[in-house]
Write an enzyme that holds these catalytic residues in place. Structure first.
Site, mmCIF file in Angstrom:
data_model
loop_
_atom_site.group_PDB
_atom_site.id
_atom_site.type_symbol
_atom_site.label_atom_id
_atom_site.label_comp_id
_atom_site.label_asym_id
_atom_site.label_seq_id
_atom_site.Cartn_x
_atom_site.Cartn_y
_atom_site.Cartn_z
ATOM 1 N N GLU A 47 0.848 -1.198 0.000
ATOM 2 C CA GLU A 47 0.000 0.000 0.000
ATOM 3 C C GLU A 47 0.882 1.246 0.000
ATOM 4 O O GLU A 47 1.575 1.535 0.974
ATOM 5 C CB GLU A 47 -0.911 0.006 1.234
ATOM 6 N N ARG A 51 0.553 10.331 0.199
ATOM 7 C CA ARG A 51 0.875 11.394 1.148
ATOM 8 C C ARG A 51 2.158 12.119 0.771
ATOM 9 O O ARG A 51 2.618 12.972 1.516
ATOM 10 C CB ARG A 51 1.051 10.826 2.556
ATOM 11 N N THR A 74 -4.634 6.071 1.508
ATOM 12 C CA THR A 74 -5.035 7.455 1.788
ATOM 13 C C THR A 74 -5.860 8.047 0.636
ATOM 14 O O THR A 74 -5.737 9.220 0.299
ATOM 15 C CB THR A 74 -3.813 8.372 2.096
ATOM 16 N N LYS A 134 -11.204 -2.008 6.328
ATOM 17 C CA LYS A 134 -10.015 -1.670 7.118
ATOM 18 C C LYS A 134 -10.516 -1.161 8.471
ATOM 19 O O LYS A 134 -11.542 -0.474 8.530
ATOM 20 C CB LYS A 134 -9.243 -0.592 6.371
HETATM 21 C C1 3PG Z 1 -1.338 4.761 8.262
HETATM 22 O O1 3PG Z 1 -2.272 5.026 7.525
HETATM 23 O O2 3PG Z 1 -0.468 5.560 8.604
HETATM 24 C C2 3PG Z 1 -1.294 3.353 8.640
HETATM 25 O O3 3PG Z 1 -2.353 3.065 9.432
HETATM 26 C C3 3PG Z 1 0.002 2.938 9.216
HETATM 27 O O4 3PG Z 1 0.019 3.121 10.553
HETATM 28 P P1 3PG Z 1 1.325 2.749 11.359
HETATM 29 O O5 3PG Z 1 2.397 3.713 10.878
HETATM 30 O O6 3PG Z 1 0.935 2.994 12.794
HETATM 31 O O7 3PG Z 1 1.664 1.327 11.048
#
Ligand code: 3PG
Length: 214
Positions: A47, A51, A74, A134
């Site tokens: 994934e 961002r 995202t 999710k």
């Molecule tokens: C995110 O969208 O940042 C994910 O949920 C990842 O989270 P993490 O960095 O706590 O694994």
């Protein structure tokens, strides 16, 4: 793409490995090597979060890596969905879910793993036909105990919890009957990626692969 087709596609992706790496990649130059390191460690579903400025180019570059199944994280808008699809994303992930985003993914034919963090949000998605969701932000929203509690009244919904998960607590989630896999950034730490320490990424990925889904 219908909600049922979306859920089937999401389930297939979630069953590829116990962990879906959540990647925030700043430099497209790192993309291919990072994807190869994760795939080599046994984690094919990747994934790439939208961002960073480089995210779409990262998706393009990672999509060339053999054995990888690259998605976009995202996702917030229809424009994100279109851009992700055009870049080669095979699936999409969103922190929450809105009717407009869901409609965009259905129209554009991008399998969506939509986010929920409460019983009502999970039910609203279920009502629309999304049985694979999710759970975000997992640790902050109640953790494995919360998901365990949901599995009794809502056993038909299966989750990919994400947010605050690491080797320390991944097993707690993966042992639940309503968890297909977990997502997390811990398998690709910023320092290792910036340093190009791909052996370390592969080592972390292998350790994640050894975690068994329940
Ligand atoms: C995110 O969208 O940042 C994910 O949920 C990842 O989270 P993490 O960095 O706590 O694994």
């Amino acid at each position: 793409m219908t909600p049922a087709e979306q859920s089937i596609a999401s389930e297939q992706i979630c069953r590829l490995a116990p962990v879906v790496p959540v990647l925030i990649v700043e430099e497209v130059a790192q993309a291919a090597a990072l994807a190869k390191a994760l795939v080599a460690g046994g984690l094919p579903a990747l994934e790439v979060t939208l961002r960073t400025k480089a995210a779409l180019d990262v998706i393009r570059a990672m999509s060339e890596v053999e054995g990888g199944v690259v998605g976009a994280g995202t996702l917030l808008t229809r424009a994100d969905v279109r851009a992700a699809k055009a870049a080669g994303a095979k699936f999409g992930v969103s922190p929450g879910a809105t009717p407009a985003l869901i409609e965009a993914c259905e129209d554009e034919g991008l399998a969506l793993l939509p986010g929920a963090s409460s019983a009502s949000e999970a039910m609203a998605l279920l009502e629309r036909g999304y049985t694979v969701q999710k759970f975000f932000p997992a640790e902050q929203a109640g953790g494995a105990a919360f998901l365990r509690a949901l599995s009794s009244p809502l056993p038909q919904i299966r989750f990919c919890p994400t947010g605050g998960i690491s080797t320390k607590n991944a097993g707690d989630y993966l042992s639940l009957p309503n968890v297909l896999c977990v997502g997390g950034s811990w398998v690709a730490p910023k320092e290792a990626v910036q340093a190009g320490n791909w052996e370390e990424v592969t080592r972390l990925a292998r350790a994640a692969t050894a975690l068994a889904a329940g």
